[in-house]
Design a protein around this motif. Structure first.
Motif, PDB file in Angstrom:
ATOM      1  N   TRP A 371       0.992  -1.279   0.065  1.00  0.00           N
ATOM      2  CA  TRP A 371       0.049  -0.036  -0.006  1.00  0.00           C
ATOM      3  C   TRP A 371       0.660   1.420   0.184  1.00  0.00           C
ATOM      4  CZ3 TRP A 371      -4.921  -0.348  -1.105  1.00  0.00           C
ATOM      5  CH2 TRP A 371      -5.762   0.573  -1.059  1.00  0.00           C
ATOM      6  N   ALA A 372       0.358   2.392  -0.590  1.00  0.00           N
ATOM      7  CA  ALA A 372       0.844   3.663  -0.788  1.00  0.00           C
ATOM      8  C   ALA A 372      -0.414   4.755  -0.249  1.00  0.00           C
ATOM      9  CB  ALA A 372       1.645   3.771  -1.882  1.00  0.00           C
ATOM     10  N   SER A 373       0.125   5.669   0.161  1.00  0.00           N
ATOM     11  CA  SER A 373      -0.964   6.586   0.481  1.00  0.00           C
ATOM     12  C   SER A 373      -0.879   8.185  -0.165  1.00  0.00           C
ATOM     13  CB  SER A 373      -1.041   7.122   1.998  1.00  0.00           C
ATOM     14  OG  SER A 373      -1.509   5.941   2.841  1.00  0.00           O
ATOM     15  N   VAL A 374      -1.912   8.452  -0.853  1.00  0.00           N
ATOM     16  CA  VAL A 374      -2.015   9.926  -1.643  1.00  0.00           C
ATOM     17  C   VAL A 374      -2.463  10.940  -0.470  1.00  0.00           C
ATOM     18  CG1 VAL A 374      -2.827  11.240  -3.245  1.00  0.00           C
ATOM     19  CG2 VAL A 374      -2.535   8.904  -3.653  1.00  0.00           C
ATOM     20  N   ILE A 375      -1.332  12.060  -0.056  1.00  0.00           N
ATOM     21  CA  ILE A 375      -1.418  13.068   0.775  1.00  0.00           C
ATOM     22  C   ILE A 375      -1.173  14.298   0.044  1.00  0.00           C
ATOM     23  CG2 ILE A 375      -0.861  14.066   2.931  1.00  0.00           C
ATOM     24  CD1 ILE A 375       0.376  11.159   3.541  1.00  0.00           C
ATOM     25  N   GLU A 376      -2.325  15.128   0.020  1.00  0.00           N
ATOM     26  CA  GLU A 376      -2.201  16.480  -0.835  1.00  0.00           C
ATOM     27  C   GLU A 376      -1.608  16.304  -2.250  1.00  0.00           C
ATOM     28  OE1 GLU A 376      -0.128  18.850   2.129  1.00  0.00           O
ATOM     29  OE2 GLU A 376      -2.018  19.361   2.971  1.00  0.00           O
ATOM     30  N   GLY A 377      -2.172  15.340  -2.980  1.00  0.00           N
ATOM     31  CA  GLY A 377      -1.752  14.929  -4.273  1.00  0.00           C
ATOM     32  C   GLY A 377      -0.371  14.437  -4.506  1.00  0.00           C
ATOM     33  N   LYS A 378       0.262  14.056  -3.507  1.00  0.00           N
ATOM     34  CA  LYS A 378       1.531  13.319  -3.689  1.00  0.00           C
ATOM     35  C   LYS A 378       1.391  11.881  -3.133  1.00  0.00           C
ATOM     36  CE  LYS A 378       4.396  17.628  -3.714  1.00  0.00           C
ATOM     37  NZ  LYS A 378       5.552  18.196  -2.977  1.00  0.00           N
ATOM     38  N   LEU A 379       2.299  11.120  -3.672  1.00  0.00           N
ATOM     39  CA  LEU A 379       2.386   9.588  -3.187  1.00  0.00           C
ATOM     40  C   LEU A 379       3.437   9.374  -2.238  1.00  0.00           C
ATOM     41  CD1 LEU A 379       0.727   6.952  -3.801  1.00  0.00           C
ATOM     42  CD2 LEU A 379       2.585   6.270  -5.346  1.00  0.00           C
ATOM     43  N   TYR A 380       2.975   8.744  -1.138  1.00  0.00           N
ATOM     44  CA  TYR A 380       4.072   8.249  -0.055  1.00  0.00           C
ATOM     45  C   TYR A 380       4.058   6.876   0.091  1.00  0.00           C
ATOM     46  CZ  TYR A 380       3.685  13.091   1.907  1.00  0.00           C
ATOM     47  OH  TYR A 380       3.824  14.400   2.159  1.00  0.00           O
ATOM     48  N   MET A 381       5.439   6.781  -0.064  1.00  0.00           N
ATOM     49  CA  MET A 381       5.766   5.140  -0.141  1.00  0.00           C
ATOM     50  C   MET A 381       6.870   4.800   0.986  1.00  0.00           C
ATOM     51  SD  MET A 381       5.535   3.765  -4.254  1.00  0.00           S
ATOM     52  CE  MET A 381       5.595   2.284  -3.943  1.00  0.00           C
ATOM     53  N   ALA A 382       6.773   3.773   1.684  1.00  0.00           N
ATOM     54  CA  ALA A 382       8.100   3.293   2.520  1.00  0.00           C
ATOM     55  C   ALA A 382       8.709   2.198   1.993  1.00  0.00           C
ATOM     56  CB  ALA A 382       7.392   2.906   3.770  1.00  0.00           C
ATOM     57  N   ILE A 383       9.848   2.453   1.499  1.00  0.00           N
ATOM     58  CA  ILE A 383      10.840   1.388   0.450  1.00  0.00           C
ATOM     59  C   ILE A 383      12.100   1.324   1.300  1.00  0.00           C
ATOM     60  CG2 ILE A 383      11.695   1.068  -1.692  1.00  0.00           C
ATOM     61  CD1 ILE A 383       9.484   3.069  -2.814  1.00  0.00           C
ATOM     62  N   THR A 384      12.550   0.063   1.455  1.00  0.00           N
ATOM     63  CA  THR A 384      13.612  -0.282   2.076  1.00  0.00           C
ATOM     64  C   THR A 384      14.142  -1.425   1.230  1.00  0.00           C
ATOM     65  OG1 THR A 384      12.963  -1.904   3.637  1.00  0.00           O
ATOM     66  CG2 THR A 384      13.144   0.306   4.150  1.00  0.00           C
ATOM     67  N   PRO A 385      15.739  -1.562   1.065  1.00  0.00           N
ATOM     68  CA  PRO A 385      16.096  -3.097   0.715  1.00  0.00           C
ATOM     69  C   PRO A 385      15.688  -3.893   1.763  1.00  0.00           C
ATOM     70  CG  PRO A 385      17.839  -1.199   0.631  1.00  0.00           C
ATOM     71  CD  PRO A 385      16.653  -0.652   1.244  1.00  0.00           C
ATOM     72  N   LEU A 386      15.585  -5.189   1.179  1.00  0.00           N
ATOM     73  CA  LEU A 386      15.355  -6.436   2.319  1.00  0.00           C
ATOM     74  C   LEU A 386      16.377  -6.204   3.382  1.00  0.00           C
ATOM     75  CD1 LEU A 386      13.375  -8.741   2.856  1.00  0.00           C
ATOM     76  CD2 LEU A 386      14.892 -10.162   1.276  1.00  0.00           C
ATOM     77  N   GLY A 387      15.907  -6.012   4.668  1.00  0.00           N
ATOM     78  CA  GLY A 387      16.848  -6.021   5.830  1.00  0.00           C
ATOM     79  C   GLY A 387      17.925  -4.915   5.899  1.00  0.00           C
ATOM     80  N   GLY A 388      17.589  -3.943   4.960  1.00  0.00           N
ATOM     81  CA  GLY A 388      18.262  -2.829   4.944  1.00  0.00           C
ATOM     82  C   GLY A 388      17.730  -1.364   5.347  1.00  0.00           C
ATOM     83  N   GLU A 389      18.369  -0.331   5.263  1.00  0.00           N
ATOM     84  CA  GLU A 389      17.728   0.779   5.900  1.00  0.00           C
ATOM     85  C   GLU A 389      17.236   1.564   4.387  1.00  0.00           C
ATOM     86  OE1 GLU A 389      20.029   3.385   8.139  1.00  0.00           O
ATOM     87  OE2 GLU A 389      19.934   2.018  10.004  1.00  0.00           O
ATOM     88  N   GLY A 390      16.069   2.258   4.655  1.00  0.00           N
ATOM     89  CA  GLY A 390      15.500   3.111   3.411  1.00  0.00           C
ATOM     90  C   GLY A 390      14.914   4.199   4.006  1.00  0.00           C
ATOM     91  N   ARG A 391      13.977   4.670   3.124  1.00  0.00           N
ATOM     92  CA  ARG A 391      13.508   6.001   3.146  1.00  0.00           C
ATOM     93  C   ARG A 391      11.862   5.976   3.035  1.00  0.00           C
ATOM     94  NH1 ARG A 391      16.272  10.668   5.484  1.00  0.00           N
ATOM     95  NH2 ARG A 391      18.413  10.468   5.146  1.00  0.00           N
ATOM     96  N   ILE A 392      11.096   6.924   3.301  1.00  0.00           N
ATOM     97  CA  ILE A 392       9.890   7.252   2.941  1.00  0.00           C
ATOM     98  C   ILE A 392      10.167   8.250   1.702  1.00  0.00           C
ATOM     99  CG2 ILE A 392       7.752   8.764   3.167  1.00  0.00           C
ATOM    100  CD1 ILE A 392       7.700   7.565   6.090  1.00  0.00           C
ATOM    101  N   TYR A 393       9.561   7.795   0.489  1.00  0.00           N
ATOM    102  CA  TYR A 393       9.907   8.424  -0.680  1.00  0.00           C
ATOM    103  C   TYR A 393       8.542   9.171  -0.944  1.00  0.00           C
ATOM    104  CZ  TYR A 393      14.194   6.038  -1.722  1.00  0.00           C
ATOM    105  OH  TYR A 393      15.395   5.570  -1.405  1.00  0.00           O
TER     106      TYR A 393
END
Length: 423
Positions: A371-393
């Protein structure tokens, strides 16, 4: 009942050590900061194959946007009960979480109380009605969800020679207010003339009072008497009336050579636009975007991602933002199978039929992303490498370049852990 892991348990979970305790010595009070937005939920899974654990915690939009903020499930988070990876949705206001205990044959409703605190309000066993402890489900609005399952039966001659296959579709409406079952219906669908049969349906979308279900196909290998993946000669969907679940029929298309599955895998595959048209993706190798108008495929709409991106594409679904723009986790199938870390996020423009691979700096494993969420016209995704550190894009649909995004909070995982999405 709310389940909270102990410090020892959560640390061993993140480190990949055997889980040995589920008690908490002392529950810490966590006060969520004030926010101008509805509450959101960020969800992490652990265990990329077979049985896995799923955890949730609340998060504010302000926290998601803060590049200096770190989100971790180390010593924090609510376990969402499920034998395998949980299938969850939230209410539009974010105050309620709904979960299908996949493998446990139960649907449940939780109130969000802040931080890592969730209180179970209602639960219902659906195994007897739907015929399995492993159904799929989809929330279609704040009032209803749909449970779905396919029972496949092969027939043989008396000397064990394969003859034919019948797929029995089982559907049930879930009232999300009471978590009770409404209409329940089953009906058979015969195999195609070329020997393909429906083995799975999922991800329905509502259009003009009808539910459109994506379909997955298989075909029997008569030498081994085992079923195998089968793309067939077209893409197809099952259509039924809602809420009666009657008047079932199959719609098909081979526009632009489209074929393969349309059921997806935990990710939504179809979305309805403001004008009522539905856009659906074929998820097998050879990915196409398909257009459905008035419950019929539009044969004139051709948008094949392989041709645009220059390699074999595969996906599990996509997310719609608005104004004809969406984003899809796309596998470079020329570089590896779906279990490999060869996934990208691709911006797709339904109107111009163009696609842009976003420049995230690396490829990811996104097989189970939900799942990803649309907030104020932009898409928020939580993405990390498997077992690694990532970011909210945070993807900006008005920016068509590969760098059309910003990065928000840092995400920590742990051994064999990954983020399922922002709900």
């Amino acid at each position: 009942m709310t389940k909270v892991f102990s410090t020892f348990t959560k640390i061993t979970l993140i480190l990949g050590v055997t889980l040995t305790s589920c008690k908490k010595d002392k529950e810490e009070e966590v006060v969520m900061p004030e926010s101008a937005y509805r509450p959101y939920h960020i969800v992490m899974g652990q265990g990329s194959t077979g049985e896995s654990l799923t955890f949730s915690q609340g998060i504010t939009v302000e926290q998601m946007r803060d590049a200096n903020h770190t989100i971790t499930f180390n010593n924090f988070g609510f376990e969402i009960p499920s034998v395998r990876t949980a299938r969850m949705y939230t209410s539009t206001d974010g105050k309620t979480l709904y979960n299908l205990n996949f493998g446990g044959g139960e649907v449940a409703k939780y109130r969000y109380d802040g931080g890592q605190k969730y209180t179970q309000l209602l639960s219902t066993s659906v195994q007897a009605a739907i015929g399995t402890a492993n159904p799929r489900w989809t929330k279609i609005d704040d009032n209803n969800a749909l449970l779905h399952h396919v029972v496949v039966e092969h027939s043989y001659t008396t000397d064990s020679v394969y003859q034919t296959t019948t797929s029995t579709i089982k559907l049930a409406v879930v009232n999300l207010s009471t978590m009770s079952l409404g209409t329940v219906r089953s009906f058979p669908v015969n195999m195609d003339a070329d020997g393909g049969f429906i083995f799975r349906i999922d991800a329905p979308v509502l259009q003009n009072g009808k539910l459109i279900y994506g379909c997955g196909k298989q075909k029997m290998n008569t030498t081994t008497n085992t079923a195998a993946a089968y793309t067939g000669t077209d893409a197809m969907s099952l259509v039924v009336d809602f809420p009666s679940l009657e008047n079932e029929h199959i719609i098909r298309t081979n526009a632009g050579g489209a074929k393969g599955n349309t059921n997806g895998y935990r990710t939504p595959v179809a979305h309805q636009m403001d004008n009522g048209d539905v856009y659906q993706v074929s998820t097998s190798k050879g990915m196409s975007v398909l257009k459905i108008t008035n419950n019929t495929y539009d044969a004139s709409y051709v948008f094949k991602l392989d041709d645009v991106l220059g390699h074999a594409c595969q996906t599990n679904g996509w997310f719609y933002v608005g104004n004809g723009i969406g984003y899809a986790p796309v596998l470079n199938a020329d570089a590896g199978a779906s279990s490999s870390a060869n996934w990208d996020i691709v911006r797709i423009d339904l109107n111009s039929r163009t696609a842009t691979k976003m420049n995230l700096g690396q490829s990811f494993w996104l097989q189970q992303y939900q799942w990803a969420s649309v907030i104020e016209g932009k898409l928020y995704m939580a993405i990390t490498p498997l077992g690694g550190e990532g970011r909210i894009y945070i993807f900006d649909p008005q920016n068509a370049t590969p760098d059309g995004f910003t990065t928000g909070a840092k995400l920590q995982t742990g051994t064999d852990a990954f983020y399922l999405g922002i709900f």
